[in-house]
Design a protein around this motif. Structure first.
Motif, PDB file in Angstrom:
ATOM      1  N   MET A   1       0.835  -1.209   0.000  1.00 15.63           N
ATOM      2  CA  MET A   1       0.000   0.000   0.000  1.00 15.63           C
ATOM      3  C   MET A   1       0.866   1.254   0.000  1.00 15.63           C
ATOM      4  SD  MET A   1      -3.030  -0.929   2.693  1.00 15.63           S
ATOM      5  CE  MET A   1      -3.340  -2.656   2.973  1.00 15.63           C
ATOM      6  N   ALA A   2       1.920   1.238   0.816  1.00 16.87           N
ATOM      7  CA  ALA A   2       2.822   2.387   0.880  1.00 16.87           C
ATOM      8  C   ALA A   2       3.487   2.620  -0.477  1.00 16.87           C
ATOM      9  CB  ALA A   2       3.879   2.163   1.959  1.00 16.87           C
ATOM     10  N   ARG A   3       3.772   1.533  -1.199  1.00 19.68           N
ATOM     11  CA  ARG A   3       4.373   1.661  -2.529  1.00 19.68           C
ATOM     12  C   ARG A   3       3.425   2.359  -3.495  1.00 19.68           C
ATOM     13  NH1 ARG A   3       5.126  -3.486  -3.577  1.00 19.68           N
ATOM     14  NH2 ARG A   3       3.616  -3.806  -5.264  1.00 19.68           N
ATOM     15  N   PHE A   4       2.137   2.015  -3.399  1.00 13.87           N
ATOM     16  CA  PHE A   4       1.151   2.679  -4.258  1.00 13.87           C
ATOM     17  C   PHE A   4       1.017   4.160  -3.901  1.00 13.87           C
ATOM     18  CE2 PHE A   4      -0.849  -1.644  -4.991  1.00 13.87           C
ATOM     19  CZ  PHE A   4      -0.483  -1.698  -6.321  1.00 13.87           C
TER      20      PHE A   4
ATOM     21  N   ASN B   1      -6.964   5.107  -3.144  1.00 11.90           N
ATOM     22  CA  ASN B   1      -7.500   3.858  -2.592  1.00 11.90           C
ATOM     23  C   ASN B   1      -6.607   3.301  -1.488  1.00 11.90           C
ATOM     24  OD1 ASN B   1      -9.681   3.924  -4.374  1.00 11.90           O
ATOM     25  ND2 ASN B   1      -8.602   2.764  -5.941  1.00 11.90           N
ATOM     26  N   ALA B   2      -5.290   3.413  -1.672  1.00 14.15           N
ATOM     27  CA  ALA B   2      -4.362   2.892  -0.668  1.00 14.15           C
ATOM     28  C   ALA B   2      -4.511   3.617   0.662  1.00 14.15           C
ATOM     29  CB  ALA B   2      -2.925   3.013  -1.173  1.00 14.15           C
ATOM     30  N   VAL B   3      -4.643   4.939   0.625  1.00 14.04           N
ATOM     31  CA  VAL B   3      -4.746   5.686   1.879  1.00 14.04           C
ATOM     32  C   VAL B   3      -6.109   5.472   2.535  1.00 14.04           C
ATOM     33  CG1 VAL B   3      -5.639   7.907   1.020  1.00 14.04           C
ATOM     34  CG2 VAL B   3      -4.053   7.880   2.949  1.00 14.04           C
ATOM     35  N   ILE B   4      -7.155   5.236   1.734  1.00 16.83           N
ATOM     36  CA  ILE B   4      -8.480   4.950   2.290  1.00 16.83           C
ATOM     37  C   ILE B   4      -8.466   3.623   3.051  1.00 16.83           C
ATOM     38  CG2 ILE B   4     -10.858   4.336   1.704  1.00 16.83           C
ATOM     39  CD1 ILE B   4     -10.698   6.378  -0.579  1.00 16.83           C
ATOM     40  N   VAL B   5      -7.874   2.600   2.417  1.00 15.26           N
ATOM     41  CA  VAL B   5      -7.788   1.294   3.071  1.00 15.26           C
ATOM     42  C   VAL B   5      -6.922   1.379   4.324  1.00 15.26           C
ATOM     43  CG1 VAL B   5      -6.952  -1.073   2.814  1.00 15.26           C
ATOM     44  CG2 VAL B   5      -8.224   0.000   0.949  1.00 15.26           C
ATOM     45  N   MET B   6      -5.841   2.147   4.260  1.00 16.73           N
ATOM     46  CA  MET B   6      -4.961   2.306   5.421  1.00 16.73           C
ATOM     47  C   MET B   6      -5.695   2.975   6.583  1.00 16.73           C
ATOM     48  SD  MET B   6      -1.083   3.840   5.413  1.00 16.73           S
ATOM     49  CE  MET B   6      -0.561   2.641   4.194  1.00 16.73           C
TER      50      MET B   6
ATOM     51  N   VAL C   1      -8.865  12.047   4.476  1.00 21.64           N
ATOM     52  CA  VAL C   1      -8.406  10.703   4.834  1.00 21.64           C
ATOM     53  C   VAL C   1      -6.924  10.734   5.199  1.00 21.64           C
ATOM     54  CG1 VAL C   1      -8.029   8.370   3.969  1.00 21.64           C
ATOM     55  CG2 VAL C   1     -10.160   9.536   3.450  1.00 21.64           C
ATOM     56  N   SER C   2      -6.136  11.461   4.436  1.00 16.67           N
ATOM     57  CA  SER C   2      -4.692  11.542   4.703  1.00 16.67           C
ATOM     58  C   SER C   2      -4.418  12.166   6.065  1.00 16.67           C
ATOM     59  CB  SER C   2      -3.998  12.355   3.602  1.00 16.67           C
ATOM     60  OG  SER C   2      -4.201  11.775   2.331  1.00 16.67           O
TER      61      SER C   2
ATOM     62  N   ASP D   1       9.868   6.077   3.683  1.00 15.91           N
ATOM     63  CA  ASP D   1       9.174   7.095   2.877  1.00 15.91           C
ATOM     64  C   ASP D   1       7.672   7.184   3.115  1.00 15.91           C
ATOM     65  OD1 ASP D   1      11.588   7.728   1.699  1.00 15.91           O
ATOM     66  OD2 ASP D   1      11.278   6.382  -0.006  1.00 15.91           O
ATOM     67  N   LEU D   2       7.116   6.449   4.082  1.00 14.63           N
ATOM     68  CA  LEU D   2       5.674   6.547   4.326  1.00 14.63           C
ATOM     69  C   LEU D   2       5.297   7.948   4.807  1.00 14.63           C
ATOM     70  CD1 LEU D   2       2.852   5.258   4.580  1.00 14.63           C
ATOM     71  CD2 LEU D   2       3.435   4.690   6.940  1.00 14.63           C
ATOM     72  N   VAL D   3       6.107   8.489   5.722  1.00 14.51           N
ATOM     73  CA  VAL D   3       5.837   9.830   6.239  1.00 14.51           C
ATOM     74  C   VAL D   3       5.848  10.850   5.101  1.00 14.51           C
ATOM     75  CG1 VAL D   3       6.766  11.687   7.673  1.00 14.51           C
ATOM     76  CG2 VAL D   3       6.667   9.361   8.565  1.00 14.51           C
TER      77      VAL D   3
END
Length: 430
Positions: free
Chosen positions: A207-210, A221-226, A265-266, A245-247
């Motif tokens: 998810m972080a890669r996306f 979509n990745a941040v919503i699921v997270m 969401v973020s 690099d997630l931050v």
């Protein structure tokens, strides 16, 4: 009952002044809109399927029109009315009326269960092509109706998608993973077993890669699921903070917004990560965000943004002010006090509580206490706090507001615009 429907497109000058009359028996008694999928209850009254299903799901046990108790909840398709509506739409196509499509038969749990079984088998075989076909079938079925969506969720497709996502997360099947993420955004809650698949290190890193990629839809979509994962399982922050690099990815999603909903969401994910991270890592995470400029970014965003984003931005500033580095970054920004003061009683109750909490942390910090209190007085915070106490607030907010008022009273002589007589009311009431 007669309703008029003005035509949507111009055909001739003669028709441009006409109005189209929709027969009243073509209208759903609940929504008063043209029925797309007419069905009949045991009372003999016809409704649009979607509307009457919502009525029944809300645990109503009577007919909306007759108010008679429903002997059963059977919903029978009214093919006669549907055919009449379709014929009427065709006859009036020159008025811009589109033909109501023949409704598809709602799916049942057996169909969904079969797709799930096949999807798990193909995923275990590593058959990406077949998995994409099956995921595509689910997405098509979901688009047909809200009833289909509900059936898909109830049959546990979220768990199946989560399982497939974990299986393929180490590979290069990007399109399949994106399709799975897109589907899961509306499937929560997916159960503890499904959550366990998504909070694994490989799934979270995928998810972080996306989120670092260029595909805006995949990032969203990745941040919503997270966000959903952090809501259901706070322990996954222990994995998230170790992801490189997630931050920075989260910071970029706020700095270069995709849309307001993604920004909200973020901000929620950022707040959750700081809130749920163990105490020894909290300072480290806050320091990373602060050095990137998140505090200044949020403050500038608060100048003009919608209520929901304002609430989340103030909540982040409030939690940042629990740390000296975060508080100092906020204090150094020239607009901080003015922005926070303005938000008191101007947005929502939550925004007011966060604003008062931030001010309290500034004015009782020791380092900048004098300057913060004087600036707050000059901005009219004293009077606002007094009103907050008068209209009512939470116990913690009340304590902080009262302490701030008493502290400000000590500095009132240094501010020309301050009317110290208002403190008499405070002493009398509290």
């Amino acid at each position: 009952m007669i309703f008029s429907w003005r035509r949507k497109k111009k055909v001739t000058k003669l028709n441009s002044c006409k109005e189209l009359i929709i027969p009243s028996h073509f209208l759903c008694p609940i929504s008063l809109d043209l029925m797309k999928d007419p069905v009949t209850l045991c009372t003999g009254i016809s409704y649009d399927r979607e509307n009457i299903e919502k009525w029944i799901e809300a645990r109503n046990s009577t007919c909306p029109v007759t108010n008679q108790p429903l002997r059963n909840f059977d919903i029978i398709p009214n093919h006669t009315i549907r055919k009449m509506i379709q014929d009427w739409c065709v006859e009036n196509k020159n008025y811009g009326i589109e033909r109501v499509p023949t409704p598809r038969i709602p799916i049942d749990s057996s169909q969904v269960t079969e797709i799930c079984s096949r999807l798990i088998i193909e995923a275990q075989r590593g058959n990406e092509k077949k998995c994409r076909e099956l995921v595509g079938q689910v997405r098509i079925l979901a688009k047909e109706s809200e009833r289909n969506k509900k059936c898909i969720v109830e049959c546990g497709v979220g768990y199946v998608f989560a399982t497939c996502f974990e299986i393929f997360s180490m590979g290069i099947q990007e399109e399949l993973l994106k399709d799975l993420l897109s589907g899961m955004t509306w499937m929560f809650p997916i159960g503890q077993e499904g959550i366990s698949k998504l909070v694994s290190s490989t799934s979270l890193r995928c998810m972080a890669r996306f989120m670092r990629g260029e595909d805006l839809s995949a990032r969203q979509n990745a941040v919503i699921v997270m966000k959903e994962l952090l809501y259901y399982d706070q322990s996954c922050t222990n994995v998230l903070i170790d992801i490189e690099d997630l931050v920075e990815s989260l910071y970029q999603m706020v700095k270069v917004p995709i849309c307001p909903s993604t920004t909200k969401v973020s901000l929620t994910v950022i707040y959750s990560i700081i809130s749920y991270t163990s105490s020894e890592n909290n300072k480290k995470i806050v320091s990373k965000f602060a050095n990137m400029g998140l505090v200044c970014l949020v403050l500038e965003m608060l100048v003009d943004c919608e209520k929901s984003i304002t609430e989340k931005g103030l909540a982040i500033l409030d939690i940042f002010c629990n740390f000296e580095e975060g508080k100092q970054k906020a204090y150094e920004h020239g607009l901080t006090m003015a922005i926070i003061a303005k938000k008191i009683m101007r947005v929502t109750e939550m925004a007011t509580e966060c604003s008062i909490s931030i001010l309290w942390k500034f004015c009782t910090s020791g380092n900048n206490e004098n300057n913060s209190v004087i600036e707050a007085l000059e901005l009219g915070v004293f009077q606002k706090l007094l009103v907050v106490l008068q209209v009512g607030c939470g116990e913690k907010t009340k304590e902080k507001a009262t302490e701030l008022l008493k502290l400000m009273n000590l500095y009132k002589d240094r501010v020309d615009c301050f009317d110290g007589s208002t403190f008499k009311y405070l002493k009398k009431s509290y």
